[in-house]
Enzyme design. Sequence first.
Site, PDB file in Angstrom:
ATOM      1  N   GLU A  42      74.471  -0.492 104.013  1.00  0.00           N
ATOM      2  CA  GLU A  42      75.606  -1.119 103.335  1.00  0.00           C
ATOM      3  C   GLU A  42      76.291  -2.100 104.284  1.00  0.00           C
ATOM      4  O   GLU A  42      76.793  -1.702 105.338  1.00  0.00           O
ATOM      5  CB  GLU A  42      76.601  -0.056 102.881  1.00  0.00           C
ATOM      6  CG  GLU A  42      77.924  -0.584 102.366  1.00  0.00           C
ATOM      7  CD  GLU A  42      77.777  -1.572 101.226  1.00  0.00           C
ATOM      8  OE1 GLU A  42      78.288  -2.695 101.339  1.00  0.00           O
ATOM      9  OE2 GLU A  42      77.129  -1.225 100.215  1.00  0.00           O
ATOM     10  N   GLN A  50      87.078   0.487  91.963  1.00  0.00           N
ATOM     11  CA  GLN A  50      87.196  -0.629  91.032  1.00  0.00           C
ATOM     12  C   GLN A  50      87.874  -0.281  89.699  1.00  0.00           C
ATOM     13  O   GLN A  50      88.510  -1.152  89.100  1.00  0.00           O
ATOM     14  CB  GLN A  50      85.822  -1.245  90.795  1.00  0.00           C
ATOM     15  CG  GLN A  50      85.219  -1.833  92.057  1.00  0.00           C
ATOM     16  CD  GLN A  50      83.844  -2.423  91.850  1.00  0.00           C
ATOM     17  OE1 GLN A  50      83.545  -2.978  90.805  1.00  0.00           O
ATOM     18  NE2 GLN A  50      82.994  -2.304  92.863  1.00  0.00           N
ATOM     19  N   CYS A 168      81.749  -1.046  83.528  1.00  0.00           N
ATOM     20  CA  CYS A 168      82.945  -0.663  82.783  1.00  0.00           C
ATOM     21  C   CYS A 168      83.114  -1.530  81.542  1.00  0.00           C
ATOM     22  O   CYS A 168      83.952  -2.426  81.489  1.00  0.00           O
ATOM     23  CB  CYS A 168      84.191  -0.748  83.659  1.00  0.00           C
ATOM     24  SG  CYS A 168      85.619   0.043  82.903  1.00  0.00           S
ATOM     25  N   LYS A 313      77.647   1.484  82.173  1.00  0.00           N
ATOM     26  CA  LYS A 313      77.684   1.484  83.637  1.00  0.00           C
ATOM     27  C   LYS A 313      79.104   1.805  84.098  1.00  0.00           C
ATOM     28  O   LYS A 313      79.963   0.932  84.164  1.00  0.00           O
ATOM     29  CB  LYS A 313      77.219   0.132  84.160  1.00  0.00           C
ATOM     30  CG  LYS A 313      75.785  -0.213  83.761  1.00  0.00           C
ATOM     31  CD  LYS A 313      75.351  -1.562  84.298  1.00  0.00           C
ATOM     32  CE  LYS A 313      73.940  -1.926  83.861  1.00  0.00           C
ATOM     33  NZ  LYS A 313      72.908  -1.014  84.355  1.00  0.00           N
ATOM     34  N   CYS A 348      84.472   6.067  79.221  1.00  0.00           N
ATOM     35  CA  CYS A 348      85.241   4.830  79.305  1.00  0.00           C
ATOM     36  C   CYS A 348      86.708   5.163  79.048  1.00  0.00           C
ATOM     37  O   CYS A 348      87.084   5.411  77.898  1.00  0.00           O
ATOM     38  CB  CYS A 348      84.762   3.801  78.281  1.00  0.00           C
ATOM     39  SG  CYS A 348      83.084   3.222  78.546  1.00  0.00           S
TER      40      CYS A 348
END
Length: 405
Positions: A42, A50, A168, A313, A348
């Site tokens: 990474e 997020q 999202c 996602k 969600c």
Amino acid sequence: MAPTPAPAPAHHQVLIVGGGTAGITVAARLRRAGVRDVALLEPSETHWYQPLWTLVGGGQAPLRASLRTQAEVIPPGVRWLRERATAVDPAARTVTTASGRVLSYGRLVLAPGLHLDWDGVPGLAGALGHGGVTSNYRPDLAPLSWELIRRMRRGTAVFTMPSGPVKCGGAPQKIAYLAADHWRKRGVLGAIRTILVIPEPTLFKVPVFARTLEEAARRYGIEVRLSSEMTGLDGAAREAVITDHTTGTAETVRYDLLHAVPPQRAPQWVADGPLADPQSPYGYVAADRRTLQHPDHPEVFVLGDVANLPTSKTGAAIRKQAPVVVDNLLAGLRGRPATAHYDGYTSCPLVTARHKMLLAEFDYDLRPTPSIPFIDTTRERTDMWFLKRYGLPQLYFRGMLKGLA
């Protein structure tokens, strides 16, 4: 004279590509399970939560609440390789980095996330950040979203969502509801034309949740353009081209505020590589929808945004995917078959007002799968908003990233 540090090993029992939600969660779970040689590739020094950016854009949370350094979230005992992957060769079991280093692995966990294609809409990249154009999909722009919403008194506000899978999937419309609710409370909603552009034929693919969102849109007087998307943007003129895919007609709309969500796809090195699913036009990686193994390379596990799975996602999906990946990876190391299965669960959290939210939980078959007993999460609730603002960030940083939830 100080001794020369030993070079980092080029082979690892488990190599994880990506230090976002999926990569860190899997790494933590592997370490808790006793796997000693775990390396994580990474390059970023920053780790973001997020899901909070929608509330940042809606004036309900500070940006700093979503931020940690990468060093803070790397699990103890995991070797952090601060480089970017550029290629994978599953036949040779190697990953190449941007510096040209070649790493080999016994098992590979692929979780590099996705790429925000700001150039995917002509004119969008150049317009971002000025002239009323913003996006909660960038942390530096989420505070601007709130500034634009807070200052607006009249005019036209456009909120867009692109076609194709996005992270999202509810976020593009959540900010429209938050903005409209703010304008309603300020007494200016009647002077603002609000347009929500959605590429799908419905506001949400699960009917019970779609009905609640339709009611929210009606309450705010939002013009919902279904089966439509923004196909062009003239930032200087403040004009967006909205194309109706049902009729093929295009309309130019002048805006005062534009919240845009970019098209999204797999990182280019993934899309161009041998693990990409030929059935995915966006380059996402092939994965068995149950075991989360690559169908041609069972030593490769895929989860998170980069996986080509028929589910949304979200971080909630990763929370259910990670234990399956870890269980099946450990089974393989012990010479046993993969028996853990992922059912497509995702969630969600759909914010519909300043202190209202409905929690849409469902599986591969679009069946509601509520996880909180005795609470009707199909309707707007204040307690669910507090869960999103305060509960879920704590679950994320103290639970998921520690391998505990």
